[in-house]
Motif scaffolding. Structure first.
Motif, PDB file in Angstrom:
ATOM      1  N   CYS A 140     -23.850 -37.252 -30.599  1.00  0.00           N
ATOM      2  CA  CYS A 140     -23.984 -35.815 -30.324  1.00  0.00           C
ATOM      3  C   CYS A 140     -24.525 -35.004 -31.509  1.00  0.00           C
ATOM      4  O   CYS A 140     -25.123 -33.949 -31.310  1.00  0.00           O
ATOM      5  N   CYS A 148     -18.344 -36.271 -30.458  1.00  0.00           N
ATOM      6  CA  CYS A 148     -18.194 -37.614 -29.868  1.00  0.00           C
ATOM      7  C   CYS A 148     -17.464 -38.607 -30.773  1.00  0.00           C
ATOM      8  O   CYS A 148     -16.856 -39.557 -30.298  1.00  0.00           O
ATOM      9  N   CYS A 207     -20.102 -41.052 -35.241  1.00  0.00           N
ATOM     10  CA  CYS A 207     -20.544 -41.141 -36.640  1.00  0.00           C
ATOM     11  C   CYS A 207     -19.381 -41.223 -37.629  1.00  0.00           C
ATOM     12  O   CYS A 207     -19.573 -41.036 -38.826  1.00  0.00           O
TER      13      CYS A 207
HETATM   14 FE1  FES Z   1     -21.009 -37.111 -32.549  1.00  0.00          FE
HETATM   15 FE2  FES Z   1     -21.023 -37.034 -35.224  1.00  0.00          FE
HETATM   16  S1  FES Z   1     -22.534 -37.824 -33.893  1.00  0.00           S
HETATM   17  S2  FES Z   1     -19.408 -36.530 -33.877  1.00  0.00           S
END
Ligand code: FES
Length: 351
Positions: free
Chosen positions: A37, A42, A45
């Motif tokens: 995201c 989400c 990462c």
């Molecule tokens: Fe989704 Fe960082 S890419 S929280």
């Protein structure tokens, strides 16, 4: 001013402008890093902050829990860099999430394993299927003590149909465990909520495994060891079970049988206050603290994955020992059983 973002496990670095996010800096320089995201929603990462100053932008608790943050996990897409920063990707197995269930279970069997540890086996009646990872726990509410919830680890393997818990019975009859030992009967219905906890088996670990259990901490460790061995984990597995005296030892026949079946498995029973031994035992006894036995056997440790469960002082001592021996926090999975008088069991990855 330009700073540097390094991904420790990839051994790759990228220059970054102050205020740029870790993720932006890495992607801008073609360094592969999982994300979705890019907005803190989400959790894809998530990574470990090894060193450096960051400022965190707003994010959702669904993406990163308070517990994870307290263990040094951050979101690369929400972390602005203000100095040289080093991060490490999380191992894939850190992301395992099982559906949260509320089960109604029927007591099938209650057996005393020692003078104060009760084995409770239950069949799931409604609310399943129940999936979990070996080493996790659940919250139990018993009909004899309604409204009071206690946390206990699953001692069975995840692939076994019947749930098994080991409950330490406190000596006071008015305690929750004392009341359920006196009042719970086969056929009673118990509410089980879970699974919970992050100190679970990482099956894909490539090195040896060390498990240290004290008292009823053997429950999650039993599940972890049996699951790993039955799944074909092909590295050495060392289990140290610390108990006070002979009357506190249980699961010995099963440990001896596992040792017979799996040559890579070795079990040690360590008594801190042994009485004069009267009968032969299946496994030899060692004397002292369980951490002393581990320290004597492993002057150095490399590549180990460590699981620790039991009373907090033992968990703290074992955690300190394996850290001293060079094991990194991410390879230590500790489950401290706090006294049930006024607190439920708490699980924490070692920090
Ligand atoms: Fe989704 Fe960082 S890419 S929280």
């Amino acid at each position: 001013m330009s700073v540097t973002v390094t991904v420790a496990d990839l051994n790759q670095s990228a220059p970054a402008e102050e205020g740029q996010t870790v993720l932006d800096a890495l992607l801008a320089h073609g360094i592969g890093f999982a994300y979705s995201c890019q907005a803190g929603n989400c959790g894809t990462c998530r990574c470990e902050l090894v060193s450096g100053d960051i400022m965190e932008l707003e994010y959702s608790e669904h993406a990163l829990s308070v517990d994870e943050r307290s263990r040094g996990i951050v979101l690369a897409c929400r972390s602005q860099v203000w100095s040289d920063v080093v991060v490490r990707r999380l191992e894939a197995e850190s992301f395992i999430v099982h559906p949260s269930r509320v089960l109604r279970c029927k007591v099938a069997d209650m057996t005393l394993l020692t003078h104060d540890i009760l084995r409770l086996r239950m069949d799931i009646v409604t609310g399943g299927p129940f999936t979990f990872s070996a080493g996790q726990f659940a919250s139990l509410e018993f009909p004899v003590v309604p409204g009071i919830v206690r946390d206990y680890s699953m001692a069975n393997r995840p692939d076994e149909r019947q749930l098994e818990f080991h409950i330490r019975i406190m000596p006071t009859p008015e305690s929750v465990s004392g009341r359920l030992a006196a009042g719970l009967r086969p056929g009673d219905m118990v509410k089980v909520s879970g699974p919970l906890g992050t100190a679970y088996l990482r099956s894909r670990h490539a090195g040896a495994m060390l498990c240290v259990a004290g008292g009823s901490g053997l429950a999650p460790v039993k599940s972890i060891v049996e699951t790993a061995l039955e799944e074909g984990f092909d590295q050495p597995v060392h289990l140290y079970f610390g108990a006070r005296a002979e009357r506190d030892v249980y699961f010995e026949a099963e440990l001896a049988e596992l040792q017979r079946r799996f040559r890579r498995f070795k079990a040690h029973i360590v008594l801190s206050a042994p009485d004069a031994q009267t009968a032969p035992t299946l496994l030899p006894r060692r004397v002292g603290l369980v951490t002393e036995a581990v320290a004597a056997d492993f002057p150095a440790m490399k590549g180990f994955k460590v699981y620790i469960a039991g009373p907090p002082p033992m968990v703290d001592a074992a955690t300190a020992l394996v850290r001293e021996r060079g094991i990194e926090s991410r390879d230590i999975h500790a489950d401290a059983f706090f006294p049930a008088a006024n607190a439920t069991k708490q699980t924490a990855e070692a920090r």
